[in-house]
Write a protein that holds these residues in place. Sequence first.
Motif, PDB file in Angstrom:
ATOM      1  N   ARG A  23     -49.432  13.304  -2.559  1.00 25.49           N
ATOM      2  CA  ARG A  23     -49.242  12.609  -3.842  1.00 25.49           C
ATOM      3  C   ARG A  23     -50.417  12.927  -4.738  1.00 25.49           C
ATOM      4  N   LYS A  24     -50.109  13.378  -5.951  1.00 24.05           N
ATOM      5  CA  LYS A  24     -51.128  13.982  -6.798  1.00 24.05           C
ATOM      6  C   LYS A  24     -51.173  13.231  -8.130  1.00 24.05           C
ATOM      7  N   SER A  25     -52.358  12.832  -8.555  1.00 20.11           N
ATOM      8  CA  SER A  25     -52.464  12.123  -9.838  1.00 20.11           C
ATOM      9  C   SER A  25     -52.294  13.108 -10.992  1.00 20.11           C
ATOM     10  N   THR A  26     -51.627  12.641 -12.072  1.00 21.24           N
ATOM     11  CA  THR A  26     -51.497  13.493 -13.262  1.00 21.24           C
ATOM     12  C   THR A  26     -52.446  13.040 -14.370  1.00 21.24           C
ATOM     13  N   VAL A  27     -53.281  12.067 -14.085  1.00 19.37           N
ATOM     14  CA  VAL A  27     -54.232  11.561 -15.098  1.00 19.37           C
ATOM     15  C   VAL A  27     -55.578  11.241 -14.443  1.00 19.37           C
ATOM     16  N   ASP A  28     -56.598  11.057 -15.283  1.00 22.07           N
ATOM     17  CA  ASP A  28     -57.865  10.499 -14.800  1.00 22.07           C
ATOM     18  C   ASP A  28     -57.705   8.985 -14.863  1.00 22.07           C
ATOM     19  N   GLY A  29     -57.980   8.267 -13.778  1.00 17.49           N
ATOM     20  CA  GLY A  29     -57.759   6.823 -13.835  1.00 17.49           C
ATOM     21  C   GLY A  29     -58.091   6.121 -12.545  1.00 17.49           C
ATOM     22  N   LEU A  30     -57.352   5.046 -12.300  1.00 18.28           N
ATOM     23  CA  LEU A  30     -57.577   4.223 -11.117  1.00 18.28           C
ATOM     24  C   LEU A  30     -56.283   4.194 -10.305  1.00 18.28           C
ATOM     25  N   ALA A  31     -56.357   4.714  -9.075  1.00 22.60           N
ATOM     26  CA  ALA A  31     -55.190   4.672  -8.190  1.00 22.60           C
ATOM     27  C   ALA A  31     -55.043   3.229  -7.697  1.00 22.60           C
ATOM     28  N   VAL A  32     -53.825   2.703  -7.838  1.00 22.91           N
ATOM     29  CA  VAL A  32     -53.609   1.287  -7.486  1.00 22.91           C
ATOM     30  C   VAL A  32     -52.307   1.123  -6.722  1.00 22.91           C
ATOM     31  N   ARG A  33     -52.084  -0.090  -6.235  1.00 22.87           N
ATOM     32  CA  ARG A  33     -50.760  -0.492  -5.751  1.00 22.87           C
ATOM     33  C   ARG A  33     -50.105  -1.123  -6.968  1.00 22.87           C
ATOM     34  N   ALA A  34     -48.981  -0.527  -7.433  1.00 18.67           N
ATOM     35  CA  ALA A  34     -48.369  -0.967  -8.691  1.00 18.67           C
ATOM     36  C   ALA A  34     -48.087  -2.468  -8.674  1.00 18.67           C
ATOM     37  N   SER A  35     -47.681  -2.963  -7.497  1.00 15.59           N
ATOM     38  CA  SER A  35     -47.281  -4.383  -7.417  1.00 15.59           C
ATOM     39  C   SER A  35     -48.453  -5.311  -7.765  1.00 15.59           C
ATOM     40  N   ASP A  36     -49.694  -4.832  -7.596  1.00 15.19           N
ATOM     41  CA  ASP A  36     -50.863  -5.654  -7.946  1.00 15.19           C
ATOM     42  C   ASP A  36     -50.951  -5.909  -9.445  1.00 15.19           C
ATOM     43  N   THR A  37     -50.281  -5.054 -10.249  1.00 16.21           N
ATOM     44  CA  THR A  37     -50.401  -5.208 -11.707  1.00 16.21           C
ATOM     45  C   THR A  37     -49.220  -5.964 -12.309  1.00 16.21           C
ATOM     46  N   PHE A  38     -48.215  -6.271 -11.510  1.00 13.66           N
ATOM     47  CA  PHE A  38     -47.038  -6.972 -12.044  1.00 13.66           C
ATOM     48  C   PHE A  38     -47.473  -8.308 -12.644  1.00 13.66           C
ATOM     49  N   GLY A  39     -46.996  -8.586 -13.853  1.00 15.84           N
ATOM     50  CA  GLY A  39     -47.326  -9.850 -14.512  1.00 15.84           C
ATOM     51  C   GLY A  39     -48.638  -9.809 -15.275  1.00 15.84           C
ATOM     52  N   ALA A  40     -49.360  -8.668 -15.235  1.00 15.50           N
ATOM     53  CA  ALA A  40     -50.651  -8.587 -15.935  1.00 15.50           C
ATOM     54  C   ALA A  40     -50.448  -8.575 -17.444  1.00 15.50           C
ATOM     55  N   SER A  41     -51.387  -9.080 -18.209  1.00 14.19           N
ATOM     56  CA  SER A  41     -51.325  -9.065 -19.675  1.00 14.19           C
ATOM     57  C   SER A  41     -52.751  -8.928 -20.210  1.00 14.19           C
ATOM     58  N   GLU A  42     -52.857  -8.675 -21.523  1.00 14.04           N
ATOM     59  CA  GLU A  42     -54.174  -8.561 -22.177  1.00 14.04           C
ATOM     60  C   GLU A  42     -55.025  -9.782 -21.872  1.00 14.04           C
ATOM     61  N   SER A  43     -54.374 -10.966 -21.988  1.00 14.81           N
ATOM     62  CA  SER A  43     -55.154 -12.200 -21.814  1.00 14.81           C
ATOM     63  C   SER A  43     -55.365 -12.547 -20.344  1.00 14.81           C
ATOM     64  N   MET A  44     -54.484 -11.979 -19.478  1.00 12.58           N
ATOM     65  CA  MET A  44     -54.604 -12.280 -18.048  1.00 12.58           C
ATOM     66  C   MET A  44     -54.516 -10.976 -17.257  1.00 12.58           C
ATOM     67  N   PRO A  45     -55.584 -10.106 -17.352  1.00  9.31           N
ATOM     68  CA  PRO A  45     -55.506  -8.805 -16.672  1.00  9.31           C
ATOM     69  C   PRO A  45     -55.487  -8.959 -15.143  1.00  9.31           C
ATOM     70  N   ALA A  46     -54.810  -7.989 -14.505  1.00 11.84           N
ATOM     71  CA  ALA A  46     -54.867  -7.937 -13.033  1.00 11.84           C
ATOM     72  C   ALA A  46     -56.267  -7.447 -12.659  1.00 11.84           C
ATOM     73  N   LEU A  47     -56.864  -8.026 -11.638  1.00 14.51           N
ATOM     74  CA  LEU A  47     -58.219  -7.618 -11.234  1.00 14.51           C
ATOM     75  C   LEU A  47     -58.144  -6.727  -9.999  1.00 14.51           C
TER      76      LEU A  47
END
Length: 413
Positions: A58-82
């Motif tokens: 599995r190969k990243s196509t961007v510079d960034g942070l590899a994550v488990r997508a489910s950790d970000t579900f429900g995240a928002s500007e005011s309530m970012p996923a940590l």
Amino acid sequence: MGSRSELFKVKTLAEVAETLKPYVQSFYERSEEVSLTESFGRILAKDIKVTAPVPHYRKSTVDGLAVRASDTFGASESMPALIQCLGEVYMGIAPVESLKPGEGMLIPTGGMLPEGADAVVMVEHLEDFGQGLYGVGKPIAPAENLIDIGEDLSEGEVIISRFTKIRPQEMGLLASQGVIFVPVLPRFKVGIMSTGDEIISPEVNPAPAESRDINGYTLLGQALEAGAEAKYYGIVKDDAEELRQMLQKMIKENDVVILSGGSSVGVRDFSAQLIEELGKPGLLFHGLALRPGKPAIGGVVDGKLIFGLPGHPASAMVVFDCVVRPWLDVSVLRNQSYPEPEGTLTQNIYSGSGREEFVRVRLLPDGKDWRIEPIRGKSGLIRTMVLADGIVHIDLDTEGIEAGKRVKVRILR
Ligand SMILES: Nc1nc2c(c(=O)[nH]1)N[C@H]1C(S)=C(S)[C@@H](COP(=O)(O)OP(=O)(O)OC[C@H]3O[C@@H](n4cnc5c(N)ncnc54)[C@H](O)[C@@H]3O)O[C@H]1N2
Ligand code: MOO
């Protein structure tokens, strides 16, 4: 073969292909290996199957942070996923870490995702809270910003089929599979000769009634363009013995022999008779339901294809394009046609019924469209081919095409 009138019973292009096919099957069963760097323009002799999935990680196509997508579900500007960052992935090195919920790893474009990660958040969408803690202000979907295993090429599929002409992209694909020696058809050996008492070499100044050889060079160019190993054998006078000797030599040294001139029914037009005499099955057609090109002849001697093209320079080129070339670039077996641009015909084209007509045309840009302009001029004029961008094909049973109609153009390469 029977009488002269029987010989001149014209064949259609489709009939010619069917007539010749049984005699040259062995041409297409040959194979040789060339190095990948030499494979451009060659024709594949075998199907290419994917043996190694690409990518195989599995190969990243961007510079960034590899994550488990489910950790970000429900995240928002005011309530970012940590996300707690475990460290950095390096190019060319498989990470040993495995992400648990709430964990991530910094990753460069092209880096391998750690176990557990299924998406990459772009660096510009991260908020750095310090001490390896990052905020993600909106949810990311699984598989976002990565290329999955086998997403490009998956194991087992036939990705390039036999008889494909190798373009730069096929070279790249072969490289991705580690194919450094490529199975290709040997280049067809093509011999070209011009005939006629009036034909002289281009370096000679023509006396009245003499003409410089044009066809020897147009046909050489066309054969080279079709990928053949082509050789020009020069000019042979209208002398049966000289012609016989040259034909025998050319048949011995080539897969395909092409001569021009001497194909019509003139008294000195020996080539058809010679092809018939030189071996079996001999002459297979004399006359095509084609314009220009009606007097073309063809046959097979000792498993070699022989074509006699009309002397008129534009006719010879058109007949090469629609009768000879398909055997060299293997389009006759591939059943695959090249894309043809379409445009609006600027003038009526007339066509005698009962013949396929090949009309030389120019393509004139017209906004986003093309205007297709027929080129007037006899088939003895080389200038008509020099002006031509392509050819409009009119079927056997069509009487002509009116100005304003949409037509397709086969591009002359
Ligand atoms: N009574 C008929 N006469 C002709 C017919 C016909 O059906 N009945 N067909 C005409 C058509 S169509 C063509 S095409 C020519 C074909 O003739 P040949 O293939 O026998 O060719 P030649 O007579 O040798 O030459 C025709 C013409 O082309 C010039 N030529 C030949 N070779 C070259 C060359 N290598 N480079 C440049 N020019 C070449 C040659 O000098 C003649 O002018 O027959 C029509 N006649
Ligand atoms: O058909 Mo000829 O081959 O018109 O010039």
